[in-house]
Every structure is written in structure tokens, then in C-alpha cells.
Design an enzyme around this catalytic site. Structure first.
Site, PDB file in Angstrom:
ATOM      1  N   ASP A 114     -18.753  12.901  12.999  1.00  0.00           N
ATOM      2  CA  ASP A 114     -18.257  13.871  13.979  1.00  0.00           C
ATOM      3  C   ASP A 114     -18.486  15.269  13.441  1.00  0.00           C
ATOM      4  O   ASP A 114     -18.038  15.612  12.336  1.00  0.00           O
ATOM      5  CB  ASP A 114     -16.775  13.641  14.259  1.00  0.00           C
ATOM      6  CG  ASP A 114     -16.332  14.303  15.557  1.00  0.00           C
ATOM      7  OD1 ASP A 114     -17.139  14.355  16.497  1.00  0.00           O
ATOM      8  OD2 ASP A 114     -15.182  14.760  15.624  1.00  0.00           O
ATOM      9  N   TYR A 116     -18.674  19.678  14.161  1.00  0.00           N
ATOM     10  CA  TYR A 116     -17.736  20.760  14.478  1.00  0.00           C
ATOM     11  C   TYR A 116     -18.592  21.891  15.017  1.00  0.00           C
ATOM     12  O   TYR A 116     -18.620  22.989  14.500  1.00  0.00           O
ATOM     13  CB  TYR A 116     -17.041  21.140  13.171  1.00  0.00           C
ATOM     14  CG  TYR A 116     -15.830  22.024  13.209  1.00  0.00           C
ATOM     15  CD1 TYR A 116     -14.833  21.862  14.159  1.00  0.00           C
ATOM     16  CD2 TYR A 116     -15.668  22.994  12.229  1.00  0.00           C
ATOM     17  CE1 TYR A 116     -13.702  22.664  14.138  1.00  0.00           C
ATOM     18  CE2 TYR A 116     -14.541  23.797  12.193  1.00  0.00           C
ATOM     19  CZ  TYR A 116     -13.553  23.630  13.148  1.00  0.00           C
ATOM     20  OH  TYR A 116     -12.433  24.422  13.112  1.00  0.00           O
ATOM     21  N   HIS A 121     -14.386  26.638  19.600  1.00  0.00           N
ATOM     22  CA  HIS A 121     -13.358  25.738  19.082  1.00  0.00           C
ATOM     23  C   HIS A 121     -13.061  26.055  17.618  1.00  0.00           C
ATOM     24  O   HIS A 121     -11.895  26.081  17.201  1.00  0.00           O
ATOM     25  CB  HIS A 121     -13.808  24.284  19.231  1.00  0.00           C
ATOM     26  CG  HIS A 121     -12.863  23.311  18.587  1.00  0.00           C
ATOM     27  ND1 HIS A 121     -11.578  23.114  19.034  1.00  0.00           N
ATOM     28  CD2 HIS A 121     -13.021  22.488  17.513  1.00  0.00           C
ATOM     29  CE1 HIS A 121     -10.980  22.212  18.269  1.00  0.00           C
ATOM     30  NE2 HIS A 121     -11.828  21.818  17.338  1.00  0.00           N
ATOM     31  N   ARG A 130      -5.276  30.046  10.416  1.00  0.00           N
ATOM     32  CA  ARG A 130      -5.488  31.121   9.433  1.00  0.00           C
ATOM     33  C   ARG A 130      -5.450  32.467  10.163  1.00  0.00           C
ATOM     34  O   ARG A 130      -6.450  33.195  10.211  1.00  0.00           O
ATOM     35  CB  ARG A 130      -6.837  30.938   8.722  1.00  0.00           C
ATOM     36  CG  ARG A 130      -6.974  29.622   7.971  1.00  0.00           C
ATOM     37  CD  ARG A 130      -8.311  29.539   7.230  1.00  0.00           C
ATOM     38  NE  ARG A 130      -9.450  29.651   8.137  1.00  0.00           N
ATOM     39  CZ  ARG A 130      -9.958  28.635   8.835  1.00  0.00           C
ATOM     40  NH1 ARG A 130      -9.426  27.428   8.722  1.00  0.00           N
ATOM     41  NH2 ARG A 130     -11.002  28.826   9.630  1.00  0.00           N
ATOM     42  N   GLU A 182      -9.765  15.332  22.271  1.00  0.00           N
ATOM     43  CA  GLU A 182     -10.883  16.228  21.988  1.00  0.00           C
ATOM     44  C   GLU A 182     -12.043  15.831  22.896  1.00  0.00           C
ATOM     45  O   GLU A 182     -12.582  14.727  22.786  1.00  0.00           O
ATOM     46  CB  GLU A 182     -11.308  16.169  20.522  1.00  0.00           C
ATOM     47  CG  GLU A 182     -10.274  16.753  19.571  1.00  0.00           C
ATOM     48  CD  GLU A 182     -10.838  17.024  18.189  1.00  0.00           C
ATOM     49  OE1 GLU A 182     -12.051  16.790  17.972  1.00  0.00           O
ATOM     50  OE2 GLU A 182     -10.074  17.482  17.322  1.00  0.00           O
ATOM     51  N   GLU A 184     -15.728  15.792  23.929  1.00  0.00           N
ATOM     52  CA  GLU A 184     -16.968  15.963  23.187  1.00  0.00           C
ATOM     53  C   GLU A 184     -18.128  15.267  23.894  1.00  0.00           C
ATOM     54  O   GLU A 184     -17.932  14.396  24.752  1.00  0.00           O
ATOM     55  CB  GLU A 184     -16.847  15.361  21.776  1.00  0.00           C
ATOM     56  CG  GLU A 184     -15.685  15.882  20.956  1.00  0.00           C
ATOM     57  CD  GLU A 184     -15.734  15.418  19.513  1.00  0.00           C
ATOM     58  OE1 GLU A 184     -16.815  14.976  19.053  1.00  0.00           O
ATOM     59  OE2 GLU A 184     -14.686  15.488  18.839  1.00  0.00           O
ATOM     60  N   ASP A 214     -12.422  12.185  20.789  1.00  0.00           N
ATOM     61  CA  ASP A 214     -12.037  12.016  19.392  1.00  0.00           C
ATOM     62  C   ASP A 214     -10.528  12.228  19.284  1.00  0.00           C
ATOM     63  O   ASP A 214     -10.058  13.316  18.940  1.00  0.00           O
ATOM     64  CB  ASP A 214     -12.812  13.022  18.530  1.00  0.00           C
ATOM     65  CG  ASP A 214     -12.466  12.919  17.055  1.00  0.00           C
ATOM     66  OD1 ASP A 214     -12.194  11.809  16.595  1.00  0.00           O
ATOM     67  OD2 ASP A 214     -12.471  13.962  16.375  1.00  0.00           O
ATOM     68  N   ARG A 218      -2.560  15.441  15.083  1.00  0.00           N
ATOM     69  CA  ARG A 218      -2.665  16.747  14.445  1.00  0.00           C
ATOM     70  C   ARG A 218      -1.712  16.923  13.271  1.00  0.00           C
ATOM     71  O   ARG A 218      -2.050  17.591  12.281  1.00  0.00           O
ATOM     72  CB  ARG A 218      -2.426  17.848  15.470  1.00  0.00           C
ATOM     73  CG  ARG A 218      -3.431  17.906  16.595  1.00  0.00           C
ATOM     74  CD  ARG A 218      -4.835  18.158  16.097  1.00  0.00           C
ATOM     75  NE  ARG A 218      -5.765  18.384  17.216  1.00  0.00           N
ATOM     76  CZ  ARG A 218      -7.074  18.476  17.082  1.00  0.00           C
ATOM     77  NH1 ARG A 218      -7.617  18.361  15.881  1.00  0.00           N
ATOM     78  NH2 ARG A 218      -7.841  18.667  18.137  1.00  0.00           N
ATOM     79  N   GLN A 221      -3.245  14.854  10.467  1.00  0.00           N
ATOM     80  CA  GLN A 221      -4.476  15.534  10.047  1.00  0.00           C
ATOM     81  C   GLN A 221      -4.163  16.779   9.218  1.00  0.00           C
ATOM     82  O   GLN A 221      -4.803  17.040   8.197  1.00  0.00           O
ATOM     83  CB  GLN A 221      -5.299  15.914  11.275  1.00  0.00           C
ATOM     84  CG  GLN A 221      -6.586  16.661  10.958  1.00  0.00           C
ATOM     85  CD  GLN A 221      -7.284  17.168  12.217  1.00  0.00           C
ATOM     86  OE1 GLN A 221      -6.830  16.941  13.333  1.00  0.00           O
ATOM     87  NE2 GLN A 221      -8.388  17.864  12.026  1.00  0.00           N
ATOM     88  N   LYS A 234      -7.623  10.838  12.250  1.00  0.00           N
ATOM     89  CA  LYS A 234      -8.731  10.674  13.193  1.00  0.00           C
ATOM     90  C   LYS A 234      -9.195   9.223  13.321  1.00  0.00           C
ATOM     91  O   LYS A 234      -9.743   8.836  14.350  1.00  0.00           O
ATOM     92  CB  LYS A 234      -9.934  11.503  12.736  1.00  0.00           C
ATOM     93  CG  LYS A 234      -9.707  13.004  12.699  1.00  0.00           C
ATOM     94  CD  LYS A 234      -9.954  13.619  14.053  1.00  0.00           C
ATOM     95  CE  LYS A 234     -10.101  15.128  13.946  1.00  0.00           C
ATOM     96  NZ  LYS A 234     -10.446  15.744  15.233  1.00  0.00           N
ATOM     97  N   THR A 238     -11.568   6.288  18.507  1.00  0.00           N
ATOM     98  CA  THR A 238     -12.520   7.196  19.157  1.00  0.00           C
ATOM     99  C   THR A 238     -13.026   6.468  20.389  1.00  0.00           C
ATOM    100  O   THR A 238     -13.483   5.323  20.287  1.00  0.00           O
ATOM    101  CB  THR A 238     -13.706   7.533  18.236  1.00  0.00           C
ATOM    102  OG1 THR A 238     -13.214   8.129  17.032  1.00  0.00           O
ATOM    103  CG2 THR A 238     -14.673   8.478  18.926  1.00  0.00           C
ATOM    104  N   THR A 326     -15.229  19.122  19.289  1.00  0.00           N
ATOM    105  CA  THR A 326     -14.600  19.580  20.521  1.00  0.00           C
ATOM    106  C   THR A 326     -15.421  20.675  21.186  1.00  0.00           C
ATOM    107  O   THR A 326     -15.849  21.625  20.538  1.00  0.00           O
ATOM    108  CB  THR A 326     -13.196  20.117  20.231  1.00  0.00           C
ATOM    109  OG1 THR A 326     -12.439  19.093  19.593  1.00  0.00           O
ATOM    110  CG2 THR A 326     -12.497  20.539  21.508  1.00  0.00           C
ATOM    111  N   GLU A 340      -5.679  23.725  21.369  1.00  0.00           N
ATOM    112  CA  GLU A 340      -6.009  25.065  21.864  1.00  0.00           C
ATOM    113  C   GLU A 340      -5.258  25.387  23.153  1.00  0.00           C
ATOM    114  O   GLU A 340      -4.752  26.504  23.316  1.00  0.00           O
ATOM    115  CB  GLU A 340      -7.513  25.155  22.101  1.00  0.00           C
ATOM    116  CG  GLU A 340      -8.341  24.964  20.844  1.00  0.00           C
ATOM    117  CD  GLU A 340      -9.769  24.592  21.162  1.00  0.00           C
ATOM    118  OE1 GLU A 340     -10.609  25.505  21.248  1.00  0.00           O
ATOM    119  OE2 GLU A 340     -10.056  23.383  21.350  1.00  0.00           O
TER     120      GLU A 340
END
Length: 392
Positions: A114, A116, A121, A130, A182, A184, A214, A218, A221, A234, A238, A326, A340
Site C-alpha cells: 500500500d 501513500y 492526503h 504534526r 480509506e 483507494e 484499506d 487509527r 496504528q 491495517k 483490506t 487514500t 480527514e
């Protein structure tokens, strides 16, 4: 097979391949193709009766042998099938019964990686986790970042998803309280080959596209991804769509990738500009559409993912599955995850006729659909990927 809640005007399915079996009869599956009127075509029966190409591959229970055969064989099969699928009168003798069939996993998943690959995203996740730092990590714009997932828990659309347990914090093990979706694209690979695969040759190893969810815990994770990547948060499930759309059917959906600001690693730069896919996804929660993520916003192409995956010498196997990561657009209604949409639980999502959601509740059903442009200017459906949450 059930259909997803969708707008009133639903595009017909495009040419795709999958496998169906009799309900309660394991081992009885066969390769099928959806017809524009909603029926199913028995591809193996048609190939045998009409002396089509490679009937030994098409009478198999799933797509494994076809994926193993390589790109020249795929293209011949798809060209032949297209001519028959468009001739309803000739195909009628090879229609499958309307009742008693269920989708099965269309191919055996060899490896699952998978990525990113969507900048929006990645930026959103960076802003959430962050907020006082640069949203994108220093490596993000130079290569497709990804993690190796668990092939054995990939399942076909319609399969239920049991709420997973995991380590949510130090001394706190139990069912996830932050179950997420997610939206995808998944890229199905074939034509086994040792790596590295040059980026200009990588397209010959992409058989087609599926829709992919996916599922993510959270809280699990977040605790375990320090410093390594996703694991139990995860690996529990899936989901992919029952139908694989051959990549050649998406020629009209090819669009330039978003402008790259950072220099990509040398093995990721093709002779001709890399191109993405203008596939429009929609995410439904309990029948209510909550987002419309645009896959045209993916920063990296499938071919670049293949080239990077194999750049260290890793080989490809027929049935390898690559997730795009995502898909999210620049506006909130294009965000492809609850992480999100609810901004990590801060902003609940209103649902008509029910309580708002920050994360998925037991009994919730998620459906992801997608459409793509056809050569004649119309749009066609890539099917759906559907899953309902069961209690832990």
C-alpha cells in the site's frame, strides 16, 4: 449481488473481469464479465463455444492463470471479449443466471503493498499529527512511500469486517475506537518477472484496476507506528471490488500527473511524461454520500510504483496488488478518509436520520464506487467495494 446506493443516473459497468460462484458452493467459481444491462457473461463458456483465444485460461475458476500469462495474452483476450460483450444477441446463450451467484476474490493475492501516493492526503495527515512542522516528510516528493501489507486478509467486496482489537496505548489493549475507511485505487499486477523493472516497461505488468478500501484502526496504528510503519492497525482487512477493469479500458481516463516540485529519483523518470487516471470515486456511509475523492490528484503513477517497488531487485508475481493510498482532493468534500473528514475526531460528520460520526460504528456499511470516462465521452462504472462492520 447487491448494488450500492448511488445517484439516480448510474453509468453502466465497463468491461471488467472477475469471478463468481454459487452461494454456499465453495470451489464452483468461474470467470465472469458484467454486461451493460446488469447481467453476467460466462467468459469460459463463451470462449469454449466460440473458439475464443486461450480457453484454457478463461475456463479457470479465477484470473490467476490469465495474470500469469503476460500482457500480450491479456490484450488479445480483452480485445476479443470486447467484441462479444457489445453484441448482446450473440452473448445471450452464455449469460449466467441472475440469482444464486456471489462474487469471490477475483485472483489470489500474491503480495500486497500500500502506497501513500496522494499529496493532499499526506499533507492532511501531516497537519493533523504534526501541526507545528512541515506536513510532508523530506522523502515524500522524491519517491512513492509505501508499506508492505498482509495479502492473506484481502477480501472481496461484500465481505463483513470485524472490528479489530489492538494496543491502543500503553497498557490499553482492546477493540479499536477509531475504525476508519480509506478510499483507494488498487492496481493488479501480472506477468511475473525479476526486478528491477524499468519505469518505461512497468505498464506491461499492470493488468488492471480495482477499487480498494484499506480499513484502518487509527488508535492502534498511531500507537504502533513509532518508529516503524503500520502493522496490526491495517492488517486485519483490506477490501477490493469484485471486478478488475483492464488498464486498456482506461485509456480515455489518462491525464497528466500533478506537477512535481521535487526531483524524483532517477529510476522514476520515464521517457514520456508519466500519466495518472481521471477516476472519480464516491464514498457512502449507510447510504449517504460523504465524499467524492478525485484519483486524478494522485501524485505518483502506477508505473512509478512498480518501478520503485522493484528498484532494489524485488521481483513481481502474478496477483501482486498495489494500493494507491487514500485518495483525497483539495476540498473537504473530496477527503477519502474519516481521519480527514472528521479531522481526527474533532469535527463530527452529520448523517441524515442518525447520530453523527467521527469513526465507524458497529453495523455501519461503507460503499465506495467510481466512474471513469469512456472513449465516446460517456462515463462507465468501475463497480463498488462494500463492507459492513461487525462487533469485535
Amino acid at each position: 449481488m447487491t448494488t450500492a446506493p448511488q445517484p439516480t443516473s448510474v453509468p453502466p459497468p465497463g468491461l471488467a473481469l472477475g469471478a463468481v460462484g454459487g452461494a454456499g458452493r465453495p470451489g464452483s467459481s468461474r470467470i465472469a464479465c458484467p454486461l451493460p444491462d446488469g447481467g453476467l457473461l460466462d467468459v469460459g463458456s463463451l470462449a469454449t463455444a466460440q473458439r475464443g483465444p486461450f480457453p484454457d485460461l478463461l475456463t479457470a475458476p479465477n484470473l490467476d492463470r490469465l495474470l500469469d500469462a503476460g500482457a500480450p495474452v491479456w490484450r488479445e483476450v480483452v480485445d476479443w471479449l470486447r467484441s462479444w460483450r457489445d453484441d448482446h444477441e450473440k452473448a445471450v446463450a452464455h449469460r449466467l443466471p441472475a440469482e444464486g451467484l456471489v462474487p469471490v476474490l477475483p485472483f489470489t493475492v500474491a503480495d500486497y503493498v500500500d502506497f501513500y501516493a496522494c499529496e493532499q492526503h499526506a499533507r492532511n495527515a501531516g497537519l493533523i499529527f504534526r501541526p507545528d512542522a512541515e506536513p510532508l516528510t523530506p522523502n515524500w516528493g522524491h519517491m512513492p512511500v509505501g508499506y508492505h501489507g498482509r495479502a492473506g486478509t484481502v477480501r472481496v467486496s461484500g465481505s463483513p469486517v470485524t472490528r479489530p482489537a489492538g494496543q491502543r496505548a500503553a497498557g490499553d489493549f482492546g477493540p479499536t475506537r477509531a475504525l476508519d475507511v480509506e478510499a483507494e485505487l488498487g492496481f493488479v499486477l501480472g506477468g511475473p518477472v525479476p526486478g528491477p523493472v524499468p519505469v518505461d516497461d512497468a505498464g506491461d505488468h499492470v493488468f488492471g484496476v480495482v477499487l480498494l478500501n484499506d480499513w484502518s484502526a487509527r488508535d492502534v496504528q498511531g500507537f504502533e507506528s513509532r518508529p516503524l510503519g503500520p502493522h496490526l492497525g491495517k492488517s486485519f482487512a483490506t477490501s477490493i471490488s469484485a471486478w478488475v477493469t483492464p488498464i486498456g479500458e482506461l485509456d480515455a481516463a489518462r491525464v497528466p500527473l500533478p506537477e512535481h516540485r521535487d526531483p524524483a529519483l532517477p529510476h522514476l523518470t520515464p521517457r514520456e511524461p508519466a500519466r495518472g487516471l481521471d477516476v472519480a470515486l464516491s464514498v457512502y456511509l449507510n447510504g449517504h454520500r460523504i465524499a467524492d475523492p478525485p484519483a486524478a490528484d494522485l501524485y505518483w503513477s502506477a508505473e512509478q510504483m512498480v518501478a520503485h517497488l522493484t528498484s532494489n531487485g524485488a521481483s513481481l508475481r502474478a496477483g501482486d496488488l498495489l494500493g494507491s493510498g487514500t485518495v483525497s482532493g483539495p476540498d473537504r468534500d473530496g477527503f477519502g478518509s474519516l481521519l480527514e473528514l472528521s479531522w481526527n475526531g474533532r469535527d463530527p460528520i452529520a448523517l441524515p436520520g442518525g447520530p453523527p460520526r467521527t469513526w465507524l460504528a458497529d453495523g455501519d456499511e461503507v460503499v465506495i464506487t467510481a466512474t471513469a470516462p469512456a472513449a465516446d465521452g460517456s462515463r462507465f462504472s468501475l463497480g463498488e467495494v462494500r463492507g459492513r462492520i461487525r462487533p469485535a
